[in-house]
Scaffold this motif. Sequence first.
Motif, PDB file in Angstrom:
ATOM      1  N   SER A  10       0.842  -1.201   0.000  1.00 54.80           N
ATOM      2  CA  SER A  10       0.000   0.000   0.000  1.00 54.80           C
ATOM      3  C   SER A  10       0.877   1.252   0.000  1.00 54.80           C
ATOM      4  O   SER A  10       1.936   1.268   0.616  1.00 54.80           O
ATOM      5  CB  SER A  10      -0.885   0.036   1.250  1.00 54.80           C
ATOM      6  OG  SER A  10      -1.780  -1.024   1.256  1.00 54.80           O
ATOM      7  N   THR A  11       0.390   2.272  -0.680  1.00 56.64           N
ATOM      8  CA  THR A  11       1.083   3.556  -0.678  1.00 56.64           C
ATOM      9  C   THR A  11       0.181   4.594  -0.018  1.00 56.64           C
ATOM     10  O   THR A  11      -1.005   4.347   0.213  1.00 56.64           O
ATOM     11  CB  THR A  11       1.417   4.028  -2.111  1.00 56.64           C
ATOM     12  OG1 THR A  11       0.198   4.319  -2.803  1.00 56.64           O
ATOM     13  CG2 THR A  11       2.216   2.976  -2.859  1.00 56.64           C
ATOM     14  N   LEU A  12       0.722   5.751   0.261  1.00 54.30           N
ATOM     15  CA  LEU A  12      -0.057   6.824   0.867  1.00 54.30           C
ATOM     16  C   LEU A  12      -1.243   7.183  -0.018  1.00 54.30           C
ATOM     17  O   LEU A  12      -2.332   7.504   0.469  1.00 54.30           O
ATOM     18  CB  LEU A  12       0.830   8.052   1.107  1.00 54.30           C
ATOM     19  CG  LEU A  12       0.197   9.216   1.846  1.00 54.30           C
ATOM     20  CD1 LEU A  12      -0.278   8.796   3.236  1.00 54.30           C
ATOM     21  CD2 LEU A  12       1.174  10.367   1.965  1.00 54.30           C
ATOM     22  N   TYR A  13      -1.072   7.107  -1.319  1.00 49.66           N
ATOM     23  CA  TYR A  13      -2.131   7.458  -2.270  1.00 49.66           C
ATOM     24  C   TYR A  13      -3.344   6.545  -2.130  1.00 49.66           C
ATOM     25  O   TYR A  13      -4.456   6.943  -2.456  1.00 49.66           O
ATOM     26  CB  TYR A  13      -1.613   7.417  -3.704  1.00 49.66           C
ATOM     27  CG  TYR A  13      -0.304   8.141  -3.875  1.00 49.66           C
ATOM     28  CD1 TYR A  13      -0.192   9.494  -3.542  1.00 49.66           C
ATOM     29  CD2 TYR A  13       0.825   7.493  -4.327  1.00 49.66           C
ATOM     30  CE1 TYR A  13       1.007  10.168  -3.669  1.00 49.66           C
ATOM     31  CE2 TYR A  13       2.039   8.151  -4.459  1.00 49.66           C
ATOM     32  CZ  TYR A  13       2.110   9.489  -4.133  1.00 49.66           C
ATOM     33  OH  TYR A  13       3.297  10.149  -4.259  1.00 49.66           O
ATOM     34  N   ASP A  14      -3.147   5.321  -1.649  1.00 45.30           N
ATOM     35  CA  ASP A  14      -4.257   4.385  -1.471  1.00 45.30           C
ATOM     36  C   ASP A  14      -5.231   4.843  -0.387  1.00 45.30           C
ATOM     37  O   ASP A  14      -6.344   4.325  -0.298  1.00 45.30           O
ATOM     38  CB  ASP A  14      -3.734   2.980  -1.128  1.00 45.30           C
ATOM     39  CG  ASP A  14      -2.966   2.354  -2.270  1.00 45.30           C
ATOM     40  OD1 ASP A  14      -3.346   2.590  -3.434  1.00 45.30           O
ATOM     41  OD2 ASP A  14      -1.990   1.640  -2.001  1.00 45.30           O
ATOM     42  N   PHE A  15      -4.827   5.808   0.431  1.00 43.70           N
ATOM     43  CA  PHE A  15      -5.689   6.294   1.511  1.00 43.70           C
ATOM     44  C   PHE A  15      -6.309   7.652   1.191  1.00 43.70           C
ATOM     45  O   PHE A  15      -7.045   8.199   2.011  1.00 43.70           O
ATOM     46  CB  PHE A  15      -4.889   6.401   2.809  1.00 43.70           C
ATOM     47  CG  PHE A  15      -4.312   5.094   3.252  1.00 43.70           C
ATOM     48  CD1 PHE A  15      -5.122   4.113   3.804  1.00 43.70           C
ATOM     49  CD2 PHE A  15      -2.961   4.827   3.096  1.00 43.70           C
ATOM     50  CE1 PHE A  15      -4.601   2.897   4.200  1.00 43.70           C
ATOM     51  CE2 PHE A  15      -2.428   3.614   3.490  1.00 43.70           C
ATOM     52  CZ  PHE A  15      -3.249   2.643   4.045  1.00 43.70           C
ATOM     53  N   MET A  16      -6.054   8.198   0.012  1.00 46.22           N
ATOM     54  CA  MET A  16      -6.491   9.555  -0.305  1.00 46.22           C
ATOM     55  C   MET A  16      -7.887   9.642  -0.918  1.00 46.22           C
ATOM     56  O   MET A  16      -8.311  10.715  -1.333  1.00 46.22           O
ATOM     57  CB  MET A  16      -5.455  10.233  -1.209  1.00 46.22           C
ATOM     58  CG  MET A  16      -4.143  10.466  -0.498  1.00 46.22           C
ATOM     59  SD  MET A  16      -2.889  11.241  -1.508  1.00 46.22           S
ATOM     60  CE  MET A  16      -3.518  12.913  -1.575  1.00 46.22           C
ATOM     61  N   HIS A  17      -8.626   8.551  -0.938  1.00 47.04           N
ATOM     62  CA  HIS A  17      -9.991   8.588  -1.470  1.00 47.04           C
ATOM     63  C   HIS A  17     -10.950   9.304  -0.522  1.00 47.04           C
ATOM     64  O   HIS A  17     -12.023   9.746  -0.907  1.00 47.04           O
ATOM     65  CB  HIS A  17     -10.484   7.169  -1.760  1.00 47.04           C
ATOM     66  CG  HIS A  17     -10.478   6.289  -0.549  1.00 47.04           C
ATOM     67  ND1 HIS A  17      -9.323   5.688  -0.085  1.00 47.04           N
ATOM     68  CD2 HIS A  17     -11.455   5.934   0.310  1.00 47.04           C
ATOM     69  CE1 HIS A  17      -9.610   4.998   0.997  1.00 47.04           C
ATOM     70  NE2 HIS A  17     -10.894   5.126   1.260  1.00 47.04           N
ATOM     71  N   LEU A  18     -10.556   9.423   0.729  1.00 44.38           N
ATOM     72  CA  LEU A  18     -11.328  10.155   1.737  1.00 44.38           C
ATOM     73  C   LEU A  18     -10.340  10.802   2.696  1.00 44.38           C
ATOM     74  O   LEU A  18      -9.535  10.108   3.316  1.00 44.38           O
ATOM     75  CB  LEU A  18     -12.251   9.211   2.518  1.00 44.38           C
ATOM     76  CG  LEU A  18     -12.904   9.781   3.772  1.00 44.38           C
ATOM     77  CD1 LEU A  18     -13.872  10.910   3.430  1.00 44.38           C
ATOM     78  CD2 LEU A  18     -13.604   8.695   4.555  1.00 44.38           C
ATOM     79  N   ILE A  19     -10.405  12.115   2.779  1.00 47.41           N
ATOM     80  CA  ILE A  19      -9.527  12.841   3.691  1.00 47.41           C
ATOM     81  C   ILE A  19     -10.410  13.649   4.642  1.00 47.41           C
ATOM     82  O   ILE A  19     -11.218  14.463   4.193  1.00 47.41           O
ATOM     83  CB  ILE A  19      -8.555  13.771   2.930  1.00 47.41           C
ATOM     84  CG1 ILE A  19      -7.734  12.977   1.919  1.00 47.41           C
ATOM     85  CG2 ILE A  19      -7.651  14.513   3.911  1.00 47.41           C
ATOM     86  CD1 ILE A  19      -6.875  13.830   1.001  1.00 47.41           C
ATOM     87  N   LEU A  20     -10.268  13.389   5.924  1.00 49.04           N
ATOM     88  CA  LEU A  20     -11.032  14.114   6.934  1.00 49.04           C
ATOM     89  C   LEU A  20     -10.251  15.355   7.349  1.00 49.04           C
ATOM     90  O   LEU A  20      -9.077  15.256   7.710  1.00 49.04           O
ATOM     91  CB  LEU A  20     -11.301  13.222   8.149  1.00 49.04           C
ATOM     92  CG  LEU A  20     -12.050  11.921   7.854  1.00 49.04           C
ATOM     93  CD1 LEU A  20     -12.183  11.087   9.123  1.00 49.04           C
ATOM     94  CD2 LEU A  20     -13.400  12.199   7.230  1.00 49.04           C
ATOM     95  N   VAL A  21     -10.911  16.514   7.276  1.00 50.44           N
ATOM     96  CA  VAL A  21     -10.261  17.795   7.563  1.00 50.44           C
ATOM     97  C   VAL A  21     -11.126  18.615   8.513  1.00 50.44           C
ATOM     98  O   VAL A  21     -12.293  18.324   8.731  1.00 50.44           O
ATOM     99  CB  VAL A  21     -10.003  18.608   6.270  1.00 50.44           C
ATOM    100  CG1 VAL A  21      -9.035  17.893   5.350  1.00 50.44           C
ATOM    101  CG2 VAL A  21     -11.304  18.938   5.555  1.00 50.44           C
ATOM    102  N   ARG A  22     -10.526  19.683   9.045  1.00 50.04           N
ATOM    103  CA  ARG A  22     -11.261  20.636   9.872  1.00 50.04           C
ATOM    104  C   ARG A  22     -11.916  21.655   8.934  1.00 50.04           C
ATOM    105  O   ARG A  22     -11.242  22.300   8.139  1.00 50.04           O
ATOM    106  CB  ARG A  22     -10.303  21.334  10.836  1.00 50.04           C
ATOM    107  CG  ARG A  22     -11.001  22.245  11.825  1.00 50.04           C
ATOM    108  CD  ARG A  22     -10.078  22.668  12.953  1.00 50.04           C
ATOM    109  NE  ARG A  22      -9.517  21.541  13.687  1.00 50.04           N
ATOM    110  CZ  ARG A  22     -10.162  20.853  14.649  1.00 50.04           C
ATOM    111  NH1 ARG A  22     -11.387  21.172  14.974  1.00 50.04           N
ATOM    112  NH2 ARG A  22      -9.571  19.859  15.275  1.00 50.04           N
TER     113      ARG A  22
END
Length: 154
Positions: A10-22
Amino acid sequence: MVTRYRDDGSTLYDFMHLILVRCPRCQHCAQVIPVNANERGLFGARKLVCSSCVLCKYCRGNIVHFGGNSDSYFRLPLWLQTHCCGKVLWAYNAEHLDFIEKYVQATMRQGQIPHMITGARNGTFASRLPKWIKSAKNREEVLKKIALIRKTLL
């Protein structure tokens, strides 16, 4: 008890489908998601959606900024972050946080098998984790902070 982690590539890009932000308007948790739900690419258009104040903004996604504890599209602070071991521990979403937790919990870690042609194996997310997160001496504090971050998901 020995727990094992095996790098799945897995790469960091695999987690970028949903980004939780303030949310910049109400300070609650908002989401950065692809405009096209089927798109998993890094440079696709994204939208910022806050269900608390109904904010909705769009980003073409042709310029992506990397680095640290803000999202790559709107440059907003990540929702899932806290200070840990003199640094900032952060995650894009629950899946990303789970990945970090499983890695840190493991007392036996197996790296990715080198690529057959290039021999490369350092492009995976696990191989790119900072040394302070990988360090066994920080395991207990990192796991406590992950538990603390997880509470903000409720």
